[in-house]
Design a protein around this motif. Structure first.
Motif, short mmCIF file in Angstrom:
data_model
loop_
_atom_site.label_atom_id
_atom_site.label_comp_id
_atom_site.label_asym_id
_atom_site.label_seq_id
_atom_site.Cartn_x
_atom_site.Cartn_y
_atom_site.Cartn_z
N ILE A 110 56.96 92.93 34.47
CA ILE A 110 57.37 93.08 35.87
C ILE A 110 56.28 93.77 36.69
O ILE A 110 56.30 93.73 37.92
CB ILE A 110 58.71 93.85 35.95
N ASP A 111 55.31 94.37 36.04
CA ASP A 111 54.21 95.05 36.74
C ASP A 111 53.30 94.01 37.40
O ASP A 111 52.70 93.16 36.72
CB ASP A 111 53.41 95.87 35.72
N PRO A 112 53.17 94.02 38.75
CA PRO A 112 52.34 93.02 39.44
C PRO A 112 50.89 92.98 38.96
O PRO A 112 50.26 91.91 38.99
CB PRO A 112 52.42 93.46 40.90
N LYS A 113 50.33 94.11 38.53
CA LYS A 113 48.95 94.11 38.03
C LYS A 113 48.83 93.27 36.76
O LYS A 113 47.87 92.52 36.58
CB LYS A 113 48.49 95.55 37.75
N LEU A 114 49.82 93.40 35.89
CA LEU A 114 49.81 92.62 34.65
C LEU A 114 50.08 91.14 34.94
O LEU A 114 49.49 90.26 34.31
CB LEU A 114 50.84 93.17 33.66
N ILE A 115 50.97 90.88 35.90
CA ILE A 115 51.26 89.50 36.28
C ILE A 115 49.99 88.83 36.81
O ILE A 115 49.70 87.68 36.50
CB ILE A 115 52.39 89.45 37.32
N ARG A 116 49.23 89.58 37.60
CA ARG A 116 47.97 89.06 38.14
C ARG A 116 47.03 88.67 37.02
O ARG A 116 46.41 87.60 37.04
CB ARG A 116 47.33 90.12 39.04
N ASP A 117 46.90 89.56 35.99
CA ASP A 117 46.01 89.27 34.87
C ASP A 117 46.46 88.03 34.11
O ASP A 117 45.62 87.21 33.69
CB ASP A 117 45.97 90.47 33.91
N ILE A 118 47.75 87.87 33.94
CA ILE A 118 48.27 86.70 33.23
C ILE A 118 47.95 85.42 33.99
O ILE A 118 47.47 84.44 33.43
CB ILE A 118 49.80 86.84 33.02
N MET A 119 48.20 85.45 35.30
CA MET A 119 48.01 84.25 36.13
C MET A 119 46.53 83.87 36.26
O MET A 119 46.21 82.70 36.46
CB MET A 119 48.60 84.47 37.52
N LEU A 120 45.64 84.85 36.17
CA LEU A 120 44.21 84.57 36.31
C LEU A 120 43.57 84.08 35.01
O LEU A 120 42.41 83.70 35.00
CB LEU A 120 43.47 85.82 36.80
N LYS A 121 44.34 84.11 33.91
CA LYS A 121 43.79 83.71 32.61
C LYS A 121 44.65 82.62 31.97
O LYS A 121 45.23 82.82 30.89
CB LYS A 121 43.69 84.92 31.68
N PRO A 122 44.75 81.46 32.63
CA PRO A 122 45.61 80.40 32.09
C PRO A 122 45.13 79.83 30.77
O PRO A 122 45.92 79.22 30.04
CB PRO A 122 45.58 79.33 33.20
N ASP A 123 43.84 80.02 30.43
CA ASP A 123 43.35 79.51 29.15
C ASP A 123 43.80 80.38 27.98
O ASP A 123 43.83 79.91 26.84
CB ASP A 123 41.82 79.43 29.16
N ILE A 124 44.12 81.64 28.28
CA ILE A 124 44.58 82.55 27.23
C ILE A 124 46.10 82.65 27.23
O ILE A 124 46.75 82.50 26.18
CB ILE A 124 43.96 83.95 27.42
#
Length: 518
Positions: A110-124
């Protein structure tokens, strides 16, 4: 001699039997318990793992129970009804919590910072493997990964450029006007009338996607819509068994119907595509709709690269057509109906939007360039998307052990991103997070929340953001403008506020509204 042969056979088979038993034991118990230990060490809390089914029995029980309870009094605090089990777990265990989907642990992010990291790394962080039966509803770009996704996205992009969407506005207008005229006839000589607007809105968005994507009327494409809607209902039935190995191969009625519908949908869409490809070959291509643009773009890509492999296969084009039909219709219908419901609940915003519309258009037909001047309407649509996101949940999984902030995510763990909980979180949106306040978007989407991370993402975010978001917003903006030009509206006493999670967010008992001619 017979004993020795039996002994030899047993000796040969025994290691294989032991290997199989070990794999089963590892799958149903050892691996889940190891992952549970690793996650608890990193601060995640939740129920202990239960053999094979995990939390699924309790999840289905609570979800079924929530559907029997409308929200009364009416409010925008809908998360406990939409994702009741996740809401329950987070309430009891906190934001760093986990849920067992069968033998697979799913951690809430739910942390937006972590969500950002997930969305920016679709290959991982990729989309998880689905129930294989889900392919019978839709596949396509939304499910592709890696090179296949890059290829299809590149070919599809030209069809969604704003200059192309501009050319589709007259088609969207025709569909909206048909609905408006139908509502006027319903009111007839009376001052007002009560209507369940939900069926008409779904018919509107179905008609729009047929005209704009396929150049045909809704009547021509209604069979595909009917079959896709039946597929969704069938999937709801079978999802409770998704964790049982081999269940999809059993000849149950729902399984057989999913497959036969899938084949019929493919046949219908294949016929449409073939006709377009033949027209393109003889120079009579129709490229003023999404399918025509897609076929043309695919043809150009193949010619430029000099090989068919660089383009989309027939199967890939079919899947994109299904995606046009389903996502294009469902998402926009959800946005329009919840915007109308919200404006019924907040008459002051309905008045503000109508005043702006008459200032910009008067009683004239809205034009594409003028739609950009609807600042109040734009804020209202974004606030409706925040409170009632059509897709209210995202899932990802890591293909290898990966770092996410301070966390170490091992493979085999699901990352659950409950969009609706982030959109409603007071930490990011303030004390009025569950209230309708479009003014929070006065300075743009990026400045609406209390942080500069990813707190608002109704269409996803990052490289894989929904390709059709501009189309959905254009259609919703025009539809809302035309409705407000012609009617005022408020909730009927018979209205039951019961948002429910299906493929998108829908009103379980319809949207009963009293319309009054202006």
């Amino acid at each position: 001699m017979e004993i020795s042969v039996t002994f030899i056979a047993f000796s040969v088979a025994f290691p294989g039997i032991i290997t199989c038993l070990w794999k089963v034991l590892d799958w149903v118990w050892l691996k889940p318990k190891k992952l549970e230990m690793l996650l608890r060490r990193q601060g995640f809390s939740g129920n202990s793992y239960k053999l094979l089914h995990g939390d699924t029995k309790e999840m289905f029980r609570i979800t079924k129970q929530a559907k029997t309870r409308p929200i009364n009094p009416v409010s925008h605090d809908i998360a406990p009804r939409i994702i009741p089990y996740h809401h329950h777990i987070i309430k009891n265990y906190g934001k760093n919590s986990l849920i067992w989907e069968g033998s697979t642990p799913s951690i809430n992010i739910i942390d937006p910072k972590l969500i950002r990291d997930i969305m920016l790394k679709p290959d991982i962080f990729r989309k998880p493997k689905r129930n294989p039966l889900a392919k019978f509803i839709v596949d396509g770009m939304v499910k592709y990964e890696g090179a296949q996704w890059l290829k299809v996205r590149k070919i599809a992009n030209p069809a969604f450029h704003l200059d192309k969407l501009k050319g589709m506005l007259p088609k969207i207008y025709l569909s909206c006007n048909d609905m408006i005229e139908k509502w006027k006839i319903s009111i007839s000589n009376e001052e007002s009338c009560e209507l369940d607007v939900w069926p008409d809105i779904t018919a509107l968005t179905s008609d729009v996607i047929s005209r704009a994507a396929f150049g045909s009327s809704y009547e021509d494409g209604r069979k595909i819509f009917e079959l896709l809607n039946e597929q969704i209902n069938l999937m709801v039935q079978v999802m409770r068994f998704f964790h049982i190995p081999g269940w999809r191969f059993l000849p149950f009625k729902a399984n057989r119907k999913l497959k036969s519908n899938h084949n019929e949908i493919r046949k219908l869409i294949k016929g449409i595509i073939k006709r377009r490809e033949e027209a393109l070959k003889i120079g009579k291509a129709n490229n003023d709709d999404l399918l025509g643009l897609l076929v043309e773009s695919n043809h150009i890509e193949i010619q430029e690269q000099g090989n068919k492999e660089s383009g989309m296969s027939l199967e890939e084009v079919i899947e994109e057509c299904k995606l046009f039909y389903l996502a294009g219709q469902e998402t926009t219908a959800s946005l329009i109906v919840w915007t109308m419901v919200s404006l019924c609940m907040h008459q002051n915003w309905q008045d503000r939007a109508r005043e702006e519309i008459f200032q910009v258009f008067g009683n004239k037909v809205p034009r594409f360039d003028e739609l950009n001047h609807l600042k109040e309407v734009n804020k209202i649509l974004h606030e409706a998307l925040r409170l009632y996101p059509p897709a209210n949940f995202l899932s990802r999984t890591s293909i290898k052990e990966s770092k996410l902030g301070e966390l170490t995510i091992p493979p085999g763990v699901l990352l659950s991103i409950p969009i609706i909980l982030v959109h409603h979180d007071e930490e990011y949106w303030g004390d009025d997070a569950k209230e309708f306040n479009p003014d929070r978007f006065s300075h743009g989407v990026s400045n609406a929340s209390k942080n500069d991370q990813v707190s608002f993402f109704p269409f996803g975010w990052g490289p894989r953001i929904c390709i059709g978001q501009n189309f959905a917003l254009l259609e919703a903006k025009l539809a809302l403008a035309m409705i407000l030009q012609n009617f005022s509206f408020h909730l009927s006493p018979t209205y039951v506020h019961a948002p429910t999670r299906d493929f998108t967010l829908k009103p379980q008992y319809g949207a009963h509204i009293i319309l009054r001619k202006i």
